[in-house]
Each structure stands twice: as C-alpha cells, then as structure tokens.
Design a protein around this motif. Structure first.
Motif, PDB file in Angstrom:
ATOM      1  N   MET A   1       0.832  -1.190   0.000  1.00  0.00           N
ATOM      2  CA  MET A   1       0.000   0.000   0.000  1.00  0.00           C
ATOM      3  C   MET A   1       0.877   1.254   0.000  1.00  0.00           C
ATOM      4  N   LYS A   2       0.451   2.264  -0.741  1.00  0.00           N
ATOM      5  CA  LYS A   2       1.153   3.541  -0.789  1.00  0.00           C
ATOM      6  C   LYS A   2       0.243   4.620  -0.196  1.00  0.00           C
ATOM      7  N   ILE A   3       0.782   5.366   0.749  1.00  0.00           N
ATOM      8  CA  ILE A   3      -0.016   6.358   1.472  1.00  0.00           C
ATOM      9  C   ILE A   3       0.621   7.729   1.376  1.00  0.00           C
ATOM     10  N   ALA A   4      -0.190   8.725   1.053  1.00  0.00           N
ATOM     11  CA  ALA A   4       0.256  10.117   1.045  1.00  0.00           C
ATOM     12  C   ALA A   4      -0.338  10.829   2.253  1.00  0.00           C
ATOM     13  N   LYS A  28       5.250   2.576   0.864  1.00  0.00           N
ATOM     14  CA  LYS A  28       5.719   3.896   0.468  1.00  0.00           C
ATOM     15  C   LYS A  28       4.860   4.968   1.131  1.00  0.00           C
ATOM     16  N   ILE A  29       5.522   6.012   1.643  1.00  0.00           N
ATOM     17  CA  ILE A  29       4.830   7.106   2.326  1.00  0.00           C
ATOM     18  C   ILE A  29       5.311   8.430   1.737  1.00  0.00           C
ATOM     19  N   ARG A  30       4.396   9.207   1.231  1.00  0.00           N
ATOM     20  CA  ARG A  30       4.761  10.531   0.707  1.00  0.00           C
ATOM     21  C   ARG A  30       4.249  11.606   1.652  1.00  0.00           C
ATOM     22  N   LEU A  31       5.152  12.444   2.139  1.00  0.00           N
ATOM     23  CA  LEU A  31       4.783  13.565   2.989  1.00  0.00           C
ATOM     24  C   LEU A  31       4.679  14.817   2.132  1.00  0.00           C
ATOM     25  N   ILE A  32       3.515  15.442   2.150  1.00  0.00           N
ATOM     26  CA  ILE A  32       3.247  16.621   1.326  1.00  0.00           C
ATOM     27  C   ILE A  32       3.001  17.814   2.233  1.00  0.00           C
ATOM     28  N   ASP A  33       3.708  18.903   1.966  1.00  0.00           N
ATOM     29  CA  ASP A  33       3.548  20.104   2.786  1.00  0.00           C
ATOM     30  C   ASP A  33       4.095  21.292   1.998  1.00  0.00           C
ATOM     31  N   ILE A  34       3.767  22.484   2.452  1.00  0.00           N
ATOM     32  CA  ILE A  34       4.292  23.682   1.795  1.00  0.00           C
ATOM     33  C   ILE A  34       5.608  24.127   2.426  1.00  0.00           C
ATOM     34  N   ASN A  35       5.917  23.583   3.600  1.00  0.00           N
ATOM     35  CA  ASN A  35       7.105  23.985   4.356  1.00  0.00           C
ATOM     36  C   ASN A  35       8.259  23.017   4.067  1.00  0.00           C
TER      37      ASN A  35
END
Length: 220
Positions: A1-4, A28-35
């Motif tokens: 499983m892939k998690i954002a 797989k883990i994708r961390l999404i942020d503006i910082n």
C-alpha cells in the motif's frame, strides 16, 4: 500500500506516520507540505526508507491531484478549512481519502462529494481522528454488546501534564488552535430525537469530573 500524508509536517500527522512506518503492508509514504524546511527535518527525524517528501501548495488542486495519483490513499492532516480542497485533488488523482475531522459545518460540505467519489470509484471517510473517529468506534463497540441504547454522550478530557516544562505556559494547544477556536465560537450541533439541533456556543453546559487529575470540566 502507498499512502500520502497531506500536511505531513504537522503534529497530528506524526503518530499516523509512525504507524505507517511500522506497518509491513505500507511500502511507500509521501509527505506533502508547503514547508520545505519542516519536511527535510521530519524526514531526517523519522529516518525511514519508506518516506519521500514533496513541496506542494495544496490550494493548487491540479498539482496536488497529480502528486496523489500514484498513491492508494491520502490522509489529510491539514487544517479542516482545507478538507474540501484535498478532496478535490483526490478526485483528480482518483485517490481514496480520509481526514482527522473538521467540525459539523465542514462535514456537511464534504458529504456533498458522495456521488462524485462514487463515480470516481474511490472511498472517502470523513472524520477519522479522535472525536469523531475513535469515539465513534468505541461507541459502536459498546452498542453492539448491549441489548438497548437510549442515548450516547461523549465526554472528551484533555490535560497538559507537561505544562510546567513548557516554559511556564499553562495552556499549550493539544491540537490545531484554529480548530479549537472554531469549536468554541461557532454554533454547535447535537443529534436529538433523530434530528440535528443547532445550539449557540455554551448554550447547554453540564459539569463533569473526569478524575485522574484532569479536574472539573464542562460539557457543551
């Protein structure tokens, strides 16, 4: 499983990310942020090969949707005011969705996405945080084991036991300050006799002693 994880540098996101790291089914883990600076620090602190990061302004739903497309589910750990924006991106990326909650007012708007999510073949679960979220699961667990249930009242007690260590500040927000201010200032709703009833802030108050050094509190 892939998690954002959208809003992947936030305090509320941290526990979920740790769970995903430890879960052998998550590859797989994708961390999404503006910082960007905070993303670099979080990735270094977690030190997991599963994690990748990317800087995205989540108000750009086209770009966010593109980044979510290869992931099975998006966990929205941003402020509740962005819930529908992340849902818009999930529709573009055809990515399943959940969040940590966001007040009745936002949930009403989120429920309107039902038909669009169904048409896109994806699932959206609103409110997977503490309350709603864990409290709902606990209530369902109890109801399934009782013969009859007349009412359910949920009390939520939060205490900062490390207040003295926080440079003398007695109040340290346990979650989003924006959410807390909205909870106290906006009209609230209860489910009574099969209908949602709108109440003004502090319209109905009852004292409740949580014990365990949490002291007295009020239920609104």
């Amino acid at each position: 499983m892939k998690i954002a994880v959208v809003g992947g540098t936030g305090k509320m996101a941290s526990a979920s990310i740790m769970d995903f790291i430890e879960n052998k089914d998550v590859e797989k883990i994708r961390l999404i942020d503006i910082n960007e600076e905070a993303l670099v620090k979080r990735k270094a602190d977690l030190n997991s090969d599963k994690i990748n990061t990317i800087v995205v302004d989540i108000t750009d739903k086209e770009k966010l949707g593109k980044e979510l497309a290869e992931y099975d589910v998006a966990v929205n750990a941003t402020s509740h005011v962005y819930n529908t924006k992340v849902m818009d991106a999930c529709l573009i990326g055809k990515t399943n969705y959940t969040d940590f909650g966001g007040l009745y007012h936002w949930a009403l708007e989120q429920m309107k996405y039902h038909d669009d999510f169904k048409a896109a073949g994806i699932t959206g679960i609103v409110g997977s945080g503490s309350a709603p979220g864990m409290t709902n699961a606990m209530a369902k667990y109890a109801v399934d084991r009782l013969d009859t249930v007349e009412s359910i009242v949920i009390y939520d007690g939060i205490a900062n036991f490390s207040a003295e260590a926080n440079e003398g500040f007695r109040f340290v927000p346990s979650y989003s300050l924006k959410t807390m201010l909205d909870e106290y200032s906006r009209n609230n709703y209860c489910f009574r006799n099969g209908k949602h009833v709108e109440l003004t802030p502090f319209q109905e108050i009852a004292d409740f002693d949580f014990g365990y050094d949490l002291g007295g509190s009020s239920y609104v």
